[in-house]
Design a protein around this motif. Structure first.
Motif, PDB file in Angstrom:
ATOM      1  N   VAL A 204       0.766  -1.023  -0.061  1.00 27.18           N
ATOM      2  CA  VAL A 204      -0.033  -0.047   0.100  1.00 27.18           C
ATOM      3  C   VAL A 204       1.024   1.372   0.007  1.00 27.18           C
ATOM      4  CG1 VAL A 204      -1.924  -0.976   1.242  1.00 27.18           C
ATOM      5  CG2 VAL A 204      -0.165  -0.107   2.648  1.00 27.18           C
ATOM      6  N   GLN A 206       3.478   3.280  -1.945  1.00 27.47           N
ATOM      7  CA  GLN A 206       4.221   3.677  -3.386  1.00 27.47           C
ATOM      8  C   GLN A 206       5.668   3.740  -3.445  1.00 27.47           C
ATOM      9  OE1 GLN A 206       3.175   3.009  -6.335  1.00 27.47           O
ATOM     10  NE2 GLN A 206       3.460   4.682  -7.892  1.00 27.47           N
ATOM     11  N   PHE A 323      -1.490   5.910  -1.643  1.00 25.71           N
ATOM     12  CA  PHE A 323      -2.851   5.560  -1.394  1.00 25.71           C
ATOM     13  C   PHE A 323      -3.307   5.632  -0.100  1.00 25.71           C
ATOM     14  CE2 PHE A 323      -5.410   2.163   0.278  1.00 25.71           C
ATOM     15  CZ  PHE A 323      -6.523   2.032  -0.443  1.00 25.71           C
ATOM     16  N   GLY A 324      -2.417   5.645   0.994  1.00 29.32           N
ATOM     17  CA  GLY A 324      -2.863   5.783   2.438  1.00 29.32           C
ATOM     18  C   GLY A 324      -3.350   6.943   2.788  1.00 29.32           C
ATOM     19  N   ALA A 327      -6.986   7.109   1.289  1.00 28.44           N
ATOM     20  CA  ALA A 327      -7.931   6.405   2.077  1.00 28.44           C
ATOM     21  C   ALA A 327      -8.263   6.764   3.283  1.00 28.44           C
ATOM     22  CB  ALA A 327      -7.256   4.889   2.138  1.00 28.44           C
ATOM     23  N   CYS A 349      -8.154   7.701  -5.162  1.00 28.29           N
ATOM     24  CA  CYS A 349      -7.207   6.869  -4.473  1.00 28.29           C
ATOM     25  C   CYS A 349      -6.127   6.198  -5.696  1.00 28.29           C
ATOM     26  CB  CYS A 349      -7.491   5.836  -3.505  1.00 28.29           C
ATOM     27  SG  CYS A 349      -8.433   6.212  -2.073  1.00 28.29           S
ATOM     28  N   MET A 351      -4.049   3.510  -7.192  1.00 33.33           N
ATOM     29  CA  MET A 351      -4.175   1.918  -6.916  1.00 33.33           C
ATOM     30  C   MET A 351      -2.928   1.296  -7.332  1.00 33.33           C
ATOM     31  SD  MET A 351      -7.022   1.997  -5.262  1.00 33.33           S
ATOM     32  CE  MET A 351      -7.448   0.265  -4.931  1.00 33.33           C
ATOM     33  N   TYR A 354      -0.770  -5.354  -6.433  1.00 36.97           N
ATOM     34  CA  TYR A 354      -0.218  -6.102  -5.325  1.00 36.97           C
ATOM     35  C   TYR A 354       1.073  -6.752  -5.496  1.00 36.97           C
ATOM     36  CZ  TYR A 354      -0.389  -9.017  -1.016  1.00 36.97           C
ATOM     37  OH  TYR A 354       0.216  -9.658  -0.066  1.00 36.97           O
ATOM     38  N   THR A 408      -4.194  -2.591  -1.729  1.00 38.10           N
ATOM     39  CA  THR A 408      -4.742  -1.436  -1.823  1.00 38.10           C
ATOM     40  C   THR A 408      -6.285  -1.504  -2.338  1.00 38.10           C
ATOM     41  OG1 THR A 408      -4.228  -1.148  -4.254  1.00 38.10           O
ATOM     42  CG2 THR A 408      -2.974   0.289  -2.549  1.00 38.10           C
ATOM     43  N   GLN A 411      -8.107  -2.881   0.808  1.00 39.31           N
ATOM     44  CA  GLN A 411      -8.687  -1.890   1.639  1.00 39.31           C
ATOM     45  C   GLN A 411      -9.636  -0.724   1.197  1.00 39.31           C
ATOM     46  OE1 GLN A 411      -5.467   0.538   3.610  1.00 39.31           O
ATOM     47  NE2 GLN A 411      -4.163  -1.036   3.836  1.00 39.31           N
TER      48      GLN A 411
END
Length: 709
Positions: A204, A206, A323-324, A327, A349, A351, A354, A408, A411
């Motif tokens: 999550v 970057q 992202f955090g 979010a 957000c 993304m 993963y 991401t 979440q």
């Protein structure tokens, strides 16, 4: 405390596992796979016949060549149980002639290797990504040791068995068992702290930084697990003198240790020097959001949420590609019940694809021996190891995509389900149509604008203007992940599907289609010349274009709700007719996970209990445990922990940070004497209870709160 059994994976060709390990070095991106332990056995009677066996291990001391060799030496005297036909004790059937242990150094991207000949010498060296040998120095061993501890915490199982099932034949040990080993770990972390970004970060994040990477995540997880907050505060206080950005980590540990005043003061003072440090701002927003949830009055709650919103807003400005931060801002809007802004921010957000943890890439073993120690024998757990091929599973349950979400996307989906749980699916769809441009209204506007002699419609200008700015940080690289589900969303806008058999009137409306941003962009390029803006803009000018990945989440949520509604309706019908509602154990496990995803906790516990009534399932029991912890049900929590600890030990894991944390918090709340008494009063074999007593003894070793006396 008896050590877990030793699994054996037999090679088809001698040394093929070591060769595969060397070839995979160039592809490693994270902390590296678990350590590889390789043994060469020779038949007693046939001196020319040699066999290679191996297993994996985490948490064993890797601070020097001597410590690696020490673990290897324990294996030469380890029997695999009374039923084993391939003991590695000299003179019985086989005897060991060579042993190797391989431990990955993620800082220098090297494999540290120890080669032991019996009888003979011990050789230590390292292998780089090209397969060349290099000399092992003290600095490399320090890096290797720190990586091994971080791997033990990062790759440990959370109690559900998910990590254990990913890699076959892994022994998991606790890397920090007392204050002496803690001092060594924190000292190594201090020396290498400002190189932690080289290890990478969670999926999550970057861009790894000095305070957002695998090293800091491992440190925080260790402190949370053991409750050794004072040690963490001392460490980060020293590091803060070298860099003010460490204040965010110091504040997090202070908050974990319930020293909130000191944590707020630390953030306040540090932000004077670095006004736009996004990690500090996000830490502030997270703290204020939690305080708002415990506010005693609506006015106090509103005030704290407004402050949290200001911090979250500044953090998105400071780090727009993370992202955090976005979010967190969406979570604040959800808490404020500002649903339209929550959806808008969620749509903004960025993304990321993963990136899973590094796992060993090994050839198919010739034979697999997975022995069981008598200390872990428990009838209900042994039944879990039986084949499940006879269990029938409804295909609609196997195809739920949300179960596979990680990083991401997981979440973001959680935020969406939280909104659904609070306002309902129908209301969420109405808000969705108010925020985003829908396909049917876009077609209508476009048709009116292109009719012969029609006056220029300003709504098309509005859409044209939005096509470039609506993405707001959306990562185009993830469009591939949502292409398939995006195609499914191109259906009738008014479609509704009846979910229940027998004509029941309960139904979930299928989401109407959202216009594809690519189509709007194409229309904009085709009509870019010779058109002037109108002074009066239509309502579409106030709407945004929905990202493909968010549109995909709506469709996935719809599938979850559809299956959930079918299940609950059928359950009600069977109960009304006083009939038993039958499902297989795996189906109940999936339904429990589905209900938990949708935040229907009572229904989740009901499904998990139904699963456990048919066979043991660590995933179902871990799900129930999460509910017990929230409701402060001490006795039921202890019962669940005992069985999960025994199952973990059955599969060669003597250490789970999440289970250790659960035992520690129970001791803090109830006291060590009461917890030990509850464990001992359980009607289970003593050898199984001793495994949980070992976790309680660790808390006493670290002098956790509640262990005094």
């Amino acid at each position: 405390m008896v050590a877990p059994a030793v699994p054996e994976l037999t090679e088809e060709h001698l040394h093929e596992s070591l060769d595969a390990r060397t070839e995979s070095l160039v592809a490693l991106r994270e902390l590296g796979p678990p350590d590889l332990v390789h043994l060469v056995k020779q038949a007693t009677r046939n001196q020319g016949k040699q066999t290679g066996i191996y297993h994996h291990v985490t948490g064993v001391d890797a601070s020097s060549s001597a410590s690696l060799a020490a673990y290897i030496n324990t294996l030469t005297y380890k029997e695999h149980g009374p039923n084993s036909t391939t003991k590695i004790v000299e003179g019985v059937y086989w005897y060991v002639v060579r042993l190797q242990r391989v431990c990955y150094n993620a800082f220098s991207r090297l494999d540290m290797r120890i080669h032991v000949s019996i009888p003979g010498t011990v050789e230590s060296y390292c292998i780089d990504e090209r397969g060349d040998k290099k000399k092992a120095t003290d600095e490399l061993w320090l890096e290797t040791y720190l990586c091994s501890v971080l791997r033990a915490y990062s790759y440990a199982d959370d109690g559900s068995g998910e990590s254990i099932r990913k890699i076959m034949g892994v022994r998991r040990f606790n890397p920090v068992t007392n204050t002496e080993t803690e001092h060594r770990f924190l000292n190594a972390a201090e020396q290498l702290f400002f190189r932690g970004w080289q290890l990478g970060s969670d999926s999550v994040v970057q861009v790894p930084t000095n305070v957002s990477n695998h090293l800091t995540a491992g440190l925080l997880k260790y402190l949370r697990t053991t409750g050794r907050y004072t040690s963490g505060i001392n460490l980060f206080e020293k590091l803060r003198t070298q860099s003010v950005e460490v204040s965010s980590l110091l504040a997090k540990v202070l908050f974990m240790g319930n020293e909130e005043v000191s944590g707020v003061r630390t953030l306040h003072q540090s932000l004077k020097d670095t006004l736009m440090d996004y990690v500090m701002l996000d830490t502030q927003a997270e703290f204020l959001l939690k305080k708002a949830q415990t506010a005693t009055s609506p006015e106090q709650r509103e005030e704290r949420l407004k402050m949290a919103l200001r911090c979250a807003d500044r953090s998105t400005i400071a780090a727009p590609s993370e992202f955090g931060t976005w979010a967190r801002m969406a979570q604040v809007y959800v808490a404020m019940e500002d649903w339209e802004n929550a959806l808008t921010i969620l749509n903004s957000c960025p993304m990321f694809t993963y990136q899973d943890k590094d796992t060993p890439i090994m050839p198919e073993p010739k034979e697999v021996l997975l022995p069981t120690l008598p200390e872990t024998r428990l009838d209900e757990i042994d039944s879990e190891a039986e084949p499940r091929y006879s269990e029938q599973v409804d295909p609609s349950l196997l195809n739920l995509r949300a179960a596979s979400y990680k990083g991401t996307f997981k979440q973001a989906y959680s935020i969406l389900t939280e909104m659904t749980a609070k306002i309902g699916w129908d209301q969420l769809l109405k808000i969705r149509s108010n925020v985003f441009v829908m396909e049917d209204e876009y077609r209508t506007e476009k048709q009116e604008a292109t009719q012969p002699g029609a006056k220029r419609n300003s709504s098309i200008d509005g859409i044209r203007g939005m096509s470039d700015g609506a993405t707001n940080g959306g990562d185009e690289s993830d469009e591939d992940e949502s292409d398939e589900s995006g195609e499914k969303s191109q259906g009738d806008a008014k479609t509704k599907e009846t979910l229940t058999p027998n004509g029941d009137d309960k139904e979930v409306e299928k989401p109407s289609s959202i216009i594809d941003p690519n189509e709007v962009k194409a229309d904009t390029e085709n009509n870019n010349k010779g058109i002037s803006n109108d002074e009066h803009l239509s309502k579409l000018n106030t709407k945004r274009l929905c990202e493909r990945w968010l549109d995909s989440l709506f469709m996935v949520l719809y599938e979850d709700l559809r299956v959930y509604t079918i299940w609950r309706t059928q359950m009600a019908q069977y109960r009304a007719q006083q009939m038993q509602y039958k499902k297989s154990a795996e189906e109940w496990e999936i339904l429990g996970s589905l209900a938990e995803r949708l935040q229907h906790m009572d229904e989740a516990v009901e499904a998990y209990r139904a699963c456990l009534s048919l066979r043991f399932s660590p995933k179902a029991l871990a799900g129930i445990l999460r509910v017990y912890k929230k409701t402060k049900n001490t006795r039921e929590t202890v019962q669940a922990v005992i069985r999960l600890v025994a199952w973990q030990y059955r599969w060669y894991s003597e250490f789970s940070p999440e289970l250790l944390h659960t035992i520690r918090t129970l001791i803090e709340d109830e006291g060590a004497v009461k917890v030990r008494s509850i464990i001992q009063a359980t009607s289970l074999p003593q050898n199984v209870l001793d495994l949980t007593h070992h976790y309680a003894a660790l808390c006493a070793t670290f002098r956790s709160s509640g262990t005094d006396g």
